[in-house]
Design a protein around this motif. Sequence first.
Motif, PDB file in Angstrom:
ATOM      1  N   THR A   1       0.671  -1.185   0.001  1.00  0.00           N
ATOM      2  CA  THR A   1      -0.086   0.002  -0.195  1.00  0.00           C
ATOM      3  C   THR A   1       0.823   1.303  -0.119  1.00  0.00           C
ATOM      4  O   THR A   1       0.276   2.419  -0.305  1.00  0.00           O
ATOM      5  N   PHE A   2       2.145   0.939   0.365  1.00  0.00           N
ATOM      6  CA  PHE A   2       3.025   2.179   0.274  1.00  0.00           C
ATOM      7  C   PHE A   2       3.158   2.940  -1.095  1.00  0.00           C
ATOM      8  O   PHE A   2       3.581   3.859  -1.343  1.00  0.00           O
ATOM      9  N   CYS A   3       2.774   1.839  -2.120  1.00  0.00           N
ATOM     10  CA  CYS A   3       3.101   2.199  -3.675  1.00  0.00           C
ATOM     11  C   CYS A   3       2.009   3.263  -3.880  1.00  0.00           C
ATOM     12  O   CYS A   3       2.039   3.932  -5.060  1.00  0.00           O
TER      13      CYS A   3
ATOM     14  N   ARG B   1       1.201   5.975  -2.192  1.00  0.00           N
ATOM     15  CA  ARG B   1       2.050   7.165  -1.738  1.00  0.00           C
ATOM     16  C   ARG B   1       3.121   7.573  -3.079  1.00  0.00           C
ATOM     17  O   ARG B   1       3.318   8.646  -3.227  1.00  0.00           O
TER      18      ARG B   1
END
Length: 78
Positions: free
Chosen positions: A39-41, A43
């Motif tokens: 889920t950091f992708c 950002r």
Amino acid sequence: MPVAVGPYAQLQPSCFDLMKMGLVMGCAVGRVAGALFSTFCLRMGMRGWELMGSTGKSMMLSGGTFGAFTAIGMGTRC
């Protein structure tokens, strides 16, 4: 605990069965961790197919790695 003797005695799982169980559990936990970490992708600005590809790759890599280490750990406990 008393040991059951007779025709209805329960057998212990083999070492190979324990390693398979460790592999499956490790893969499941690793895939969930890979989905959370990917889920950091969002950002970084990834959207669409690029996001899905990186999420899938992250899930497979972390699932395989964690599953292998869990299976090895279960094998050493046999």
